[in-house]
Every structure is written in C-alpha cells, then in structure tokens.
Design a protein around this motif. Structure first.
Motif, PDB file in Angstrom:
ATOM      1  N   ALA A   1      48.664  17.165  15.823  1.00 49.79           N
ATOM      2  CA  ALA A   1      49.147  18.367  15.132  1.00 49.79           C
ATOM      3  C   ALA A   1      50.488  18.814  15.703  1.00 49.79           C
ATOM      4  CB  ALA A   1      48.118  19.488  15.256  1.00 49.79           C
ATOM      5  N   LEU A   2      50.608  18.819  17.028  1.00 47.47           N
ATOM      6  CA  LEU A   2      51.879  19.193  17.662  1.00 47.47           C
ATOM      7  C   LEU A   2      53.002  18.248  17.241  1.00 47.47           C
ATOM      8  CD1 LEU A   2      50.642  19.901  21.314  1.00 47.47           C
ATOM      9  CD2 LEU A   2      51.596  21.598  19.750  1.00 47.47           C
ATOM     10  N   GLY A   3      52.708  16.942  17.268  1.00 48.39           N
ATOM     11  CA  GLY A   3      53.738  15.960  16.945  1.00 48.39           C
ATOM     12  C   GLY A   3      54.179  16.016  15.496  1.00 48.39           C
ATOM     13  N   LEU A   4      53.250  16.207  14.573  1.00 47.84           N
ATOM     14  CA  LEU A   4      53.611  16.316  13.155  1.00 47.84           C
ATOM     15  C   LEU A   4      54.528  17.502  12.912  1.00 47.84           C
ATOM     16  CD1 LEU A   4      50.179  15.471  11.495  1.00 47.84           C
ATOM     17  CD2 LEU A   4      52.312  14.178  11.192  1.00 47.84           C
ATOM     18  N   GLU A   5      54.275  18.583  13.621  1.00 48.61           N
ATOM     19  CA  GLU A   5      55.096  19.776  13.439  1.00 48.61           C
ATOM     20  C   GLU A   5      56.532  19.536  13.906  1.00 48.61           C
ATOM     21  OE1 GLU A   5      52.838  23.672  13.269  1.00 48.61           O
ATOM     22  OE2 GLU A   5      53.682  23.611  15.279  1.00 48.61           O
ATOM     23  N   LEU A   6      56.683  18.871  15.053  1.00 47.43           N
ATOM     24  CA  LEU A   6      58.039  18.576  15.534  1.00 47.43           C
ATOM     25  C   LEU A   6      58.744  17.586  14.610  1.00 47.43           C
ATOM     26  CD1 LEU A   6      57.876  18.316  19.428  1.00 47.43           C
ATOM     27  CD2 LEU A   6      58.499  20.262  18.006  1.00 47.43           C
ATOM     28  N   LEU A   7      58.019  16.588  14.119  1.00 45.25           N
ATOM     29  CA  LEU A   7      58.624  15.620  13.208  1.00 45.25           C
ATOM     30  C   LEU A   7      59.076  16.313  11.924  1.00 45.25           C
ATOM     31  CD1 LEU A   7      59.334  12.703  12.522  1.00 45.25           C
ATOM     32  CD2 LEU A   7      56.989  12.388  11.700  1.00 45.25           C
ATOM     33  N   ALA A   8      58.238  17.211  11.410  1.00 42.27           N
ATOM     34  CA  ALA A   8      58.616  17.958  10.207  1.00 42.27           C
ATOM     35  C   ALA A   8      59.880  18.765  10.439  1.00 42.27           C
ATOM     36  CB  ALA A   8      57.465  18.879   9.791  1.00 42.27           C
ATOM     37  N   THR A   9      59.969  19.405  11.592  1.00 40.99           N
ATOM     38  CA  THR A   9      61.156  20.215  11.901  1.00 40.99           C
ATOM     39  C   THR A   9      62.394  19.344  12.025  1.00 40.99           C
ATOM     40  OG1 THR A   9      59.743  21.836  13.013  1.00 40.99           O
ATOM     41  CG2 THR A   9      62.089  21.902  13.515  1.00 40.99           C
ATOM     42  N   ALA A  10      62.240  18.158  12.625  1.00 41.14           N
ATOM     43  CA  ALA A  10      63.374  17.232  12.730  1.00 41.14           C
ATOM     44  C   ALA A  10      63.859  16.821  11.345  1.00 41.14           C
ATOM     45  CB  ALA A  10      62.967  16.010  13.547  1.00 41.14           C
ATOM     46  N   TRP A  11      62.931  16.505  10.447  1.00 34.18           N
ATOM     47  CA  TRP A  11      63.330  16.131   9.087  1.00 34.18           C
ATOM     48  C   TRP A  11      63.985  17.311   8.364  1.00 34.18           C
ATOM     49  CZ3 TRP A  11      58.187  13.117   8.261  1.00 34.18           C
ATOM     50  CH2 TRP A  11      58.405  11.756   8.541  1.00 34.18           C
ATOM     51  N   ALA A  12      63.464  18.516   8.586  1.00 31.73           N
ATOM     52  CA  ALA A  12      64.074  19.689   7.949  1.00 31.73           C
ATOM     53  C   ALA A  12      65.512  19.867   8.426  1.00 31.73           C
ATOM     54  CB  ALA A  12      63.251  20.933   8.251  1.00 31.73           C
ATOM     55  N   GLN A  13      65.772  19.655   9.722  1.00 32.20           N
ATOM     56  CA  GLN A  13      67.134  19.778  10.240  1.00 32.20           C
ATOM     57  C   GLN A  13      68.062  18.708   9.680  1.00 32.20           C
ATOM     58  OE1 GLN A  13      67.528  20.003  14.490  1.00 32.20           O
ATOM     59  NE2 GLN A  13      66.401  21.937  14.671  1.00 32.20           N
ATOM     60  N   GLN A  14      67.493  17.559   9.305  1.00 29.69           N
ATOM     61  CA  GLN A  14      68.295  16.470   8.742  1.00 29.69           C
ATOM     62  C   GLN A  14      68.462  16.587   7.233  1.00 29.69           C
ATOM     63  OE1 GLN A  14      65.743  13.384  10.707  1.00 29.69           O
ATOM     64  NE2 GLN A  14      67.689  12.397  11.146  1.00 29.69           N
ATOM     65  N   GLY A  15      67.855  17.601   6.622  1.00 30.71           N
ATOM     66  CA  GLY A  15      67.937  17.759   5.173  1.00 30.71           C
ATOM     67  C   GLY A  15      66.955  16.905   4.410  1.00 30.71           C
ATOM     68  N   GLU A  16      65.958  16.307   5.107  1.00 29.87           N
ATOM     69  CA  GLU A  16      64.918  15.500   4.450  1.00 29.87           C
ATOM     70  C   GLU A  16      63.766  16.429   4.056  1.00 29.87           C
ATOM     71  OE1 GLU A  16      65.037  12.416   3.675  1.00 29.87           O
ATOM     72  OE2 GLU A  16      66.695  11.586   4.849  1.00 29.87           O
ATOM     73  N   ALA A  17      64.007  17.256   3.036  1.00 28.31           N
ATOM     74  CA  ALA A  17      63.072  18.335   2.727  1.00 28.31           C
ATOM     75  C   ALA A  17      61.722  17.818   2.234  1.00 28.31           C
ATOM     76  CB  ALA A  17      63.688  19.266   1.682  1.00 28.31           C
ATOM     77  N   GLU A  18      61.698  16.739   1.423  1.00 25.31           N
ATOM     78  CA  GLU A  18      60.415  16.230   0.919  1.00 25.31           C
ATOM     79  C   GLU A  18      59.536  15.759   2.072  1.00 25.31           C
ATOM     80  OE1 GLU A  18      63.370  15.188  -0.096  1.00 25.31           O
ATOM     81  OE2 GLU A  18      63.515  15.406  -2.285  1.00 25.31           O
ATOM     82  N   ARG A  19      60.123  14.971   2.978  1.00 24.29           N
ATOM     83  CA  ARG A  19      59.353  14.497   4.129  1.00 24.29           C
ATOM     84  C   ARG A  19      58.914  15.668   5.003  1.00 24.29           C
ATOM     85  NH1 ARG A  19      63.504   9.608   5.657  1.00 24.29           N
ATOM     86  NH2 ARG A  19      62.727   8.039   4.190  1.00 24.29           N
ATOM     87  N   ALA A  20      59.782  16.637   5.173  1.00 22.45           N
ATOM     88  CA  ALA A  20      59.439  17.794   5.996  1.00 22.45           C
ATOM     89  C   ALA A  20      58.248  18.537   5.410  1.00 22.45           C
ATOM     90  CB  ALA A  20      60.638  18.730   6.124  1.00 22.45           C
ATOM     91  N   ALA A  21      58.245  18.756   4.091  1.00 21.75           N
ATOM     92  CA  ALA A  21      57.135  19.468   3.458  1.00 21.75           C
ATOM     93  C   ALA A  21      55.823  18.714   3.636  1.00 21.75           C
ATOM     94  CB  ALA A  21      57.429  19.672   1.969  1.00 21.75           C
TER      95      ALA A  21
END
Length: 684
Positions: free
Chosen positions: A593-613
């Motif tokens: 759960a912790l790791g998925l949250e950080l990965l989502a945030t990394a994708w959000a910072q990169q503009g990968e909104a679909e993957r982040a969601a």
C-alpha cells in the motif's frame, strides 16, 4: 471476479448433475447454503466443482476458507480473514475487521468443513450476513448450522449402479487396471453397492487395485471387516465399529493392507494440522523402525494407497483418514510424544528462520513460515501447557514474519499468553515484549509501542542482550516517527548506533540494521535529504550484498520519497517499483500500500495521470485490506494530496473516478504485477 484459495480440480468429476443444478439455484436464491452429508460423500468436491464452473462474468468475488485444520474456535474469524486476503493492522477483533472489509461488497464465501465448529460458525455467519448485505455463504458440514435463513442441501452418495461404477472405473484406469470385461463391470457394480456409492470409499478401493486384482478386492469388501471405528471427535475414546459404515470399512481395509511401518507413519502424520512436506514429516515422524529411508518409502506407499494426498510437493490427510490415524496413535500411546516432537521441530525451524532473516534466505523463510502457519499455532497451543518458555521463544521468533504478513491478531494473542506463562529474565522475554510492542504500534497504538519499547529495553538489560537494546531503540524511534517527532527518533537511533559502532561486530545484527533504517526515515522527516539519501543508499547496498529484501524495500521507499521531495519523479518511480517487487516477494500488504501510493505520486508528477489514478485506486484497495486509511509518516500526506489533485485536474473528475474505481475493484495481485512493470499500460 476474484477467486482466492480455489484449488484446481486434479481429477475428473463424475455425475452430480441434479445436485449441481440445485446448488446453483440455491446460491442465486439464498444467502446461506449448507451442503450436508456424511464423511467422504463429496461435499467439498461438489462445492469446488460448482465454483470452478462459475461463468467468467460472475460479478461477485469468491473466497474459500479451509476450516478443517482448526482444532478450536479461537482463530476461526482470523482464518476466514486470511482466506479473504485481509492483513488487518488495527486493534479490532477479526470478526469486526471481516464485517468492515466485506461491508457492501458482492462476495461468495465458502466455509469448508464446519462440523467441528458448528455453534461458532453459526455465530460468525450470523454476524457477517447481518452486516454485509451482498454476502453469500456456502458451507460444507456433516450437520446443518441450524440458522433460520439456511438452505440445507443434502449430498447423497453416488448412485451405486451408475455414477459410482463410472467413478470407480475412471479411478481403476488411472492406476492401470481398466475395467475391460463385462465381468469386471459386474464385479465393480457389486463392490460399489457394498461401499454404498460413497466417493471416498470408492477412491480408496480403486487405489488398492495397484496391489490386488479386482476379484480379490471385491471378495475382500464383500466379506466385511470387524474394524475399530474411529471416534467422531478426536477427544473421544476409541470404540468398536459401526459395521455398515462404508467409509469406515474402506479406511479400515486400507489400514489393514498397509505394511506395519506404513501404519505407524499414518498414525504419526496425524499430528500435522494442515499440509506438510517430506522434510518436516521426517523431522517429526522418524524414529524406531521408521528410519529416514523407510519413512520416505512409506510416505510414497501411503500416497499410492490414496491414504495421503500429494499436491505440488506437499501432502495432507483427509479429515476422515486423520481421525482414524489419531485413534491408532492413541492406541500406540504416542500422542504426547509425537506432539512434543512436532513442537520441537517447529521451534527449531523458527530459530533458524530468525537467525537467517538478515540474508539470502529471507524470502524463502517468509514463504516457509506461511506454509507452517497452522503448525506454529498447533505447537504454540501444545507448548503453552507443557513448556511455556519454548512457547515464548517460538512466538517471538515468528512475530516479525507474522506482523509483516498481516497476522497481527495471532501475534498479539499468543505473545500475551506466552508472556503471562513464562517468567524470569531471558533474551526470549525481551524479544517477546519487543514483538508485542511492534504489533501494537502497527495497529496504531503509539502509546503502547512506547511502553513496550521501555519494557523490552529493561528486559534486554536484565538478560544482557545487547542487540535487544538496539531493537528497543528502534521501537521507540519508530513510535516517535509515526507521531511526527523525527528529531526525537534521530536522537534515539544515534545513541543506539554509537554503542553498536563501539562493539564493531560483523556481520550486522538485526537491531543495528533496524536502527540504521529508522535513522534514514528520521533524516528524511527532518528534511536533511542529502544525509538521508546517503544513509539509505549505503544501507541498500548492504542489503543487496546480503540478499535481503525487507530492509531493502524500505530503503527504496525512503529513496523514492526523497526523490519526490527533490522533484526527481523518474527516480522516485523506479525506487517505488523496486519496493513493490520486494514487498510482493514477502507478502507485505502494508508495504505494498505504501509503495503504490509513492508510485502513483511519481506518475502524477510526471503527468502520467491515467497511471496515477489507477495506482491510487490500487493503493486504497490495499489500505482497505490492512484496515487503515492512508498511513505512513506524516510528511507523505501532502505529497499524496498534491498528486491526486494534479491527476484529477488533468483527467477531469469522471475519468479519474472511473480509473480509480477500476483499480479499487481489480484483482489485488494483478494490480501489483501491473505496477511493477517498467512501462505499464495506462489501463488494467
């Protein structure tokens, strides 16, 4: 549709068309369906086949809970929670956690083998059905649960003249004795009638065709056997037979055809509450005429006679066969002796697991202790009554593995019992207090974490356990971190590590590594990012050298977090994926759960909104499995909020919610596999 713990069918399924139709209809119309029938009649197999044949578009998730390894009700709810994949990290009792997680989800829960826990299953099912409106329960039992809403479906034997002969013929062909002649068919029909069409009896009879002809088999069964009938409950005393019980006749006949050493092994194998492997069987059951070579030969012989079931390198006894063997073990006067051998072997394995935790065998030990889960419980129950100090050592040895894999309730329960029984200073007591503190801390009780840190420090001082002092410092520092006091955590670990450096011990000890890890967390929390990165990178290199995953995964967590603070989203995503891969290896849902949250945030910072969601939805799914809203050290929350807002703004509310919910309800293992790919598709 998710299916958890549903075994693949490994042999053909014969007949039962009417029963399958009734079961399918009952599951559509009723919320509680109980398949009822005698021992060996095929209740579990009927349930398994019905679920295996469920259409792929089935909307509800299906979970299977084996209750047969349980000797009492104390871990009934925890066992069902495990079957549903919950890794509850809250102080709630398991039944409350179950109700909270199932809630309004569409779930079909199978409770297999309820007969020895009927009143307790009735209570559990009643609570679940009341709290969870979209839950359906399918139970198998030798008697109904006795609930007003229950649809009871009797499971009769196979029709002796038709289905039973077909089943017997298929099993005979499987052992190389096909029924080619008309006379064979007639003999088989008489044998099936004598065994009353009971599938288990037919399977055992067919297995004997490896050793006897069909004519010899039919004559032997026709003559009947005056065999001792195993007790209905393991605690009952032996009694003389029910002559007309087909299963008892077949089991007793199989017993008579075994060699003496095979009979001895059969009796001793009943000490295992669940499945086991050949190595553990040798550790526990060897002795007397059963030398290692003879034991392995006997195990193979029992498999050939269908007394022992072999599945993917592991073995188990059906409960009816186990009951019969337990009766003979009591007759031999070996019940206590074999239980002691079993408990001793489990303690030795747990000691080896603890010793080798910081090394290349760590992942293998996580898997091994998960396989040994029921054996550990059985050993703890036995040792609490006869050797409480050994029970305390065992509970402390497995605690760190268990809390990582979500068995916090069991850890808490047995540590409290063992600490209450075993008195006097010892390293095991210090470890037990520390482990109990860690379990309480991970359940969100920070005050208890601090209290047990001090108690474990005092116990380590009393017993002269230097590494125990570092472990106590880790616990105290972790409690400080989780309550937003990184400088206090830093001071605690610095003091502990100064003492460790003075000793200059190699290789690094458990407490040293934990203190170095929490120091990296504290430096990050204090925003001393360059120092934190150096600390985390150095510790990660050490973990890679050792082949260790748990600590390494949290260094990756820290490196991902630091990279996010420094706006290096690509590096953050790479570290988050490495963390997820390590956590997947050891089954740590909290860490996932912790790791998925950080990965989502990394994708959000990169503009990968679909993957982040998608990753945010998968993270929430795992947070629900551990029973907490988003957790972690306080500095993570602002990053998560910013990432979610950015992804939502880029996609729009409707598109974001659609992706989020698709991941929230996706197969839990599939989303982790998807997230750890280097360049995953922006959809599941």
């Amino acid at each position: 549709m998710q299916q958890q713990n549903i075994l693949e069918e490994t042999s053909s399924f014969v007949g039962r068309a009417a029963e399958l139709a009734r079961l399918t209809g009952a599951l559509r119309e009723h919320r509680l369906v109980t398949l009822v029938g005698g021992a060996g009649v095929g209740k579990s197999r009927l349930a398994l086949h019905a679920l295996s044949a469920a259409p792929p578009e089935e909307s509800r998730s299906i979970y299977w809970a084996d209750l047969w390894p349980l000797r009492s009700d104390e871990l009934l709810a925890a066992t069902v929670a495990d079957a549903l994949g919950l890794s509850d990290h809250t102080p709630r009792i398991p039944l409350d956690a179950l109700c909270g997680w199932v809630a309004d989800r569409a779930v079909l829960l199978v409770l297999d083998s309820c007969e020895h826990l009927v009143p307790h299953c009735r209570h559990l099912v009643g609570e679940l059905l009341t709290a969870c409106p979209n839950l359906t329960v399918l139970a198998t039992s030798r008697e109904p649960l006795g609930m007003r809403c229950e649809a009871v479906l009797p499971v009769p034997p196979l029709a002796p003249a038709t289905e039973a002969v077909t089943l017997f013929g298929q099993r005979a062909e499987a052992v190389g004795r096909p029924l080619r002649e008309v006379c064979d068919q007639r003999l088989a029909a008489r044998l099936c009638a004598r065994l009353e069409g009971v599938p288990l009896a037919l399977e055992l009879a067919a297995a004997q065709l490896r050793h006897r002809t069909l004519a010899e088999t039919a004559d032997r069964v026709r003559s009947g056997l005056d065999l001792p009938d195993g007790p209905a409950h393991p605690a009952d005393s032996p009694r003389r037979p029910a002559r007309h019980s087909a299963v008892r006749t077949a089991v007793g006949w199989s017993h008579e055809l075994c060699r003496p050493t095979e009979r001895l092994l059969w009796a001793r194998l009943t000490v295992f509450p669940g499945s086991f492997d050949a190595d553990l069987a040798e550790r526990v059951c060897a002795g007397g005429p059963l030398n290692p070579a003879e034991l392995r030969a006997c195990l193979a012989g029992l498999v050939h006679k269908s007394v022992v079931m072999a599945e993917a390198g592991r073995y188990r006894l059906l409960e009816t066969i186990r009951e019969y063997g337990r009766m003979w073990l009591r007759e031999l006067g070996e019940t206590e002796h074999v239980a002691d051998r079993h408990a001793t072997a489990v303690v030795e394995l747990s000691r080896q697991a603890r010793t080798e935790w910081l090394g290349a065998r760590q992942q293998a030990w996580y898997e091994r202790l998960e396989e040994l889960y029921h054996d550990v419980l059985e050993a703890l129950r036995f040792l609490l009554g006869v050797r409480p100090a050994a029970a305390l050592e065992l509970a402390g040895n497995v605690a760190f593995f268990w809390v990582c894999c979500g068995h916090l309730y069991e850890t808490h329960h047995y540590l409290e019992l063992a600490l209450g029984c075993a008195q006097g200073p010892s390293a095991a007591r210090a470890r037990g207090l520390w482990s109990l503190g860690l379990a309480r801390l991970l359940q969100g009780d920070h005050e208890a974490g601090r209290t047990f840190a001090e108690l474990s420090r005092q116990a380590a001082t009393d017993s002269g356990d230097e590494d125990g002092l570092r472990q106590a410092a880790y616990l105290e520092a972790l409690a400080a971190l989780l309550t937003g006091r990184p400088l206090a955590a830093l001071a605690t670990t610095d003091a502990a590590l100064r003492d460790a450096d003075a000793e200059d011990r190699r290789p690094p000890a458990f407490g040293d590594v934990l203190c170095r890890l929490v120091r990296a967390f504290a430096l990050t929390g204090a925003r001393r990012l360059k120092e934190a990165r150096r600390e985390a990178e150095a510790l990660r290199r050490e973990c890679v050298r050792l082949g260790e995953y748990w600590t390494r995964s949290y260094t990756d967590y820290q490196l991902a977090l630091i990279a996010l603070f420094e706006s290096r989203a690509g590096a953050a995503g790479a570290h988050a994926r490495d963390m997820l891969d390590a956590k997947r290896r050891i089954g740590d849902r909290f860490g996932i759960a912790l790791g998925l949250e950080l990965l989502a945030t990394a994708w959000a910072q990169q503009g990968e909104a679909e993957r982040a969601a998608l990753a945010y939805g998968a993270a929430v799914q795992h947070w629900e499995m551990v029973g907490h809203p988003q957790r972690g050290t306080p500095e993570v929350a602002p990053l998560r909020d910013e990432g979610q807002a950015a992804a939502r703004a880029q996609l729009g509310d409707a598109a974001y919610e659609a992706l989020f919910r698709s991941a929230l309800h996706a197969d839990r293992d599939h989303v982790v596999t998807w997230a750890t790919r280097p360049d995953p598709e922006p959809h599941l």
